[in-house]
Design an enzyme around this catalytic site. Structure first.
Site, PDB file in Angstrom:
ATOM      1  N   GLU A  42       0.882  -1.148   0.000  1.00  0.00           N
ATOM      2  CA  GLU A  42       0.000   0.000   0.000  1.00  0.00           C
ATOM      3  C   GLU A  42       0.929   1.208   0.000  1.00  0.00           C
ATOM      4  OE1 GLU A  42      -2.636  -0.438   3.384  1.00  0.00           O
ATOM      5  OE2 GLU A  42      -3.442   1.548   2.915  1.00  0.00           O
ATOM      6  N   ARG A 267       4.839 -12.524  10.009  1.00  0.00           N
ATOM      7  CA  ARG A 267       5.577 -11.303   9.694  1.00  0.00           C
ATOM      8  C   ARG A 267       6.957 -11.397  10.301  1.00  0.00           C
ATOM      9  NH1 ARG A 267       1.933  -7.245   9.003  1.00  0.00           N
ATOM     10  NH2 ARG A 267       3.429  -5.591   9.221  1.00  0.00           N
ATOM     11  N   LYS A 277       4.669   0.836   9.491  1.00  0.00           N
ATOM     12  CA  LYS A 277       4.811   2.106   8.782  1.00  0.00           C
ATOM     13  C   LYS A 277       4.275   3.251   9.623  1.00  0.00           C
ATOM     14  CE  LYS A 277       3.181   0.176   4.943  1.00  0.00           C
ATOM     15  NZ  LYS A 277       2.599  -0.018   3.610  1.00  0.00           N
TER      16      LYS A 277
END
Ligand code: ATP
Ligand code: MG
Length: 564
Positions: A42, A267, A277
């Site tokens: 994204e 992850r 982020k």
């Protein structure tokens, strides 16, 4: 990229669980033997080392199985996304060594198709326009054991839904007043199946579609379908999407689109690091670091500026492998992979970080000798260079002790050491200022030991580095430590915040003296400063005023643990 296969073959030998799934699919002739993955960021921030893991995994699988990997931007939220992020992401993927060829896609390219998908669901009676606010929807969601309450708009007719959805698109309603929701199962133990929102109204310009849309699909209504539209065979994503999978599969069934197979892995988490982020953006916005590419940041651009090489990151991604459970990887492993690579590639140089003047009493006043120094003992092809030697030199303050303890093999009054590539010297005097601080040493040299070779078989215990005082270049060294003082800054106690654990000593600046070959080094080039650490050239460097980032220390705490 054959290198990639060689690198990863070296890193491990057995198949990970994703490769096992792919090989089984290939054996069963699924997807006509096609393997097609994608990396789907994204564009709402800079990529970090966790994304690098995902990039290496997705592109790596495509390389291994002769398949393809797309780069797709899942750009469904115009309030947070920007072209700047798109550009940096492309730059990062390329830098890591991967190529998406002509397959650069955007979820926003599919907005028309996604709209048609929504219409199809409405026509099938599987979606409805809901006038509840986000807060009301949330209040009615129930709990895992208590079903959601039905929206009063749940049983709107198809025609009314189509009309309202069209008018939502036409911009007739303000933000937040209506949504399109899927009609699935209000009692499902999976909250994502309780009539999830598919579209929201947002009168916000999009970085690619401009003002064309004022309704935007939710991530969940775009991500999976985008995979299907690209005929992605294996949609690899992180564990938190496991609970979304039933919803994505529901869309695949109801819309009768290509059945991409989603596979989840854990992850990557790294000790002494935060990896979201949002948190990284917080550090940047609060000025707690010097931008996204601050060399202390776990961003790809930060690691790159710090001196990390693409090969070291790919090696790390391979060594980490893929796990099904969340875990935290020791940052020492990342540093270990970097040393493995730099040890082979980085030219050696001499730099004195805390200078102490040495005068060689018996060396001729005006003589300058050009001595040969080996560029990289690990790489014979790297050759040698000339290093000037003269009567006054700098050595490290730490390489001298006036009253040394036993087993101190460096310089002390009356002892002899080797100056690397130069001569044996013996300390014959110490000068001090009024406060008693040592200001300068006097030594004599043995002219017969030129090149640092013993003239008569006599041994010296220590070898130290040095630079010629009149030839040295003033260099700024930026010495970094972990950005956080805690291994798990994310895991803070009640009321705390990850920012409370920022390391106040994560950056120290030293004014060093470097050998003259470091006068104007190329930005980003890597060096090993002998006996000190690996450094790379910062973009703030100017000719004659080089600036270096400490990339990583020489001591390998990972290799020492014996865990590989
Ligand atoms: P963050 O939570 O750090 O903001 P994200 O998951 O929202 O990251 P995306 O842009 O959605 O970021 O991620 C792009 C791809 O990278 C996704 O497939 C995602 O699963 C993967 N990814 C993100 N973070 C990690 C991580 N720490 N380890 C492995 N893969 C990751
Ligand atoms: Mg995300």
């Amino acid at each position: 990229m054959t290198d990639y296969l060689e690198e990863s073959a070296e890193a491990r030998r057995s198949l990970n669980f994703i490769e096992q799934i792919i090989e089984e699919d290939l054996r069963n002739g699924k997807n006509d033997g096609r393997v097609h993955t994608r990396f789907p960021p994204e564009p709402n921030g800079y990529l970090h080392i966790g994304h690098a893991k995902s990039i290496c995994l997705n592109f790596g699988l495509a390389i291994r199985y002769n398949g393809k990997c797309n780069l797709r931007f899942d750009d469904t939220n115009p309030t947070k996304e920007e072209q700047e992020y798109v550009d940096s992401i492309k730059d990062n993927v390329r830098w890591l060594g991967f190529d998406w060829e002509d397959r650069e896609f955007y979820a926003s390219d599919y907005f028309d198709t996604l709209y048609e998908f929504a219409v199809k669901l409405i026509m099938k009676g599987k979606a409805y326009v809901c006038d509840l606010s986000a807060e009301e929807i949330s209040n009615m969601r129930g709990t895992p054991s208590v079903p959601a309450s039905p929206s009063p708009y749940r049983n709107r007719g198809v025609e009314e839904n189509l009309d309202l959805f069209r008018r939502m698109k036409a911009g007739e309603f303000p933000d937040g007043t209506r949504t399109l929701r899927a009609k699935i199962d209000l009692a499902s133990p999976n909250m994502h199946m309780r009539d999830p929102v598919l579209y929201r109204i947002m009168h916000t310009a999009h970085h690619r579609t401009g003002d064309r849309w004022c309704i935007y699909p939710m991530y969940d209504f775009a991500h999976g379908q985008s995979d299907s539209l690209e005929c992605i065979t294996h949609s690899i994503c992180t564990l938190e999407f496991e609970v979304h999978r039933p919803l994505y599969d529901w869309f695949i069934r109801e819309l009768e689109i290509f059945p991409s197979r989603q596979i989840e892995f854990a992850r990557l988490n790294l000790s002494y690091t935060v990896m979201s982020k949002r948190k990284l953006l917080e550090l940047v916005n609060a000025g707690l670091v010097n931008g996204w590419d601050d060399p202390r940041m776990p961003t790809i651009s930060g690691l790159r500026r710090r001196g990390y090489t693409p090969a070291s990151i790919r090696l790390f991604a391979d060594k980490v492998g893929v796990a099904k459970r969340d875990n935290v990887i020791d940052i020492a492993l990342l540093e270990h992979c970097l040393r493995e690579d730099l040890n082979k590639k980085a030219p050696r140089r001499m730099v004195v970080t805390k200078p102490l003047k040495v005068i060689i009493d018996n060396y001729p006043e005006d003589l300058v000798e050009e001595l040969d120094a080996i560029n990289n003992p690990e790489d014979p092809e790297a050759g040698t260079r000339k290093v000037p030697f003269s009567k006054e030199i700098w050595i490290e303050q730490d390489d001298f002790m006036e009253a040394p303890p036993k087993k101190y093999f460096r310089l002390a009054p009356g002892t002899e050491v080797r100056l690397r590539y130069a001569y044996f010297i013996t300390c014959v005097g110490v000068e001090k200022d009024d406060a008693g601080n040592i200001t300068c040493l006097h030594c004599t040299y043995d002219p017969a030991s030129r090149g640092g070779n013993s003239p008569d078989g006599r041994k010296v215990q220590g070898t130290i580095h040095w630079v010629s005082a009149s030839h040295a270049v003033a260099a700024e060294l930026r010495v970094y430590e972990h950005l956080f003082t805690r291994e798990d800054p994310d895991n803070v106690d009640e009321g705390g915040d990850f920012k409370d654990y920022l390391n106040p000593d994560s950056l120290k600046v030293l004014q060093a003296r470097a050998e003259p070959s470091l006068d104007s080094p190329e930005v980003l080039s890597n060096f090993q400063f002998e006996r000190i650490a690996y450094f790379s050239v910062d973009q703030d460097s100017k000719p004659g005023q080089p600036v270096f980032n400490r990339t990583v220390t020489l001591k390998d705490s990972w290799a020492k643990q014996g865990v590989r």
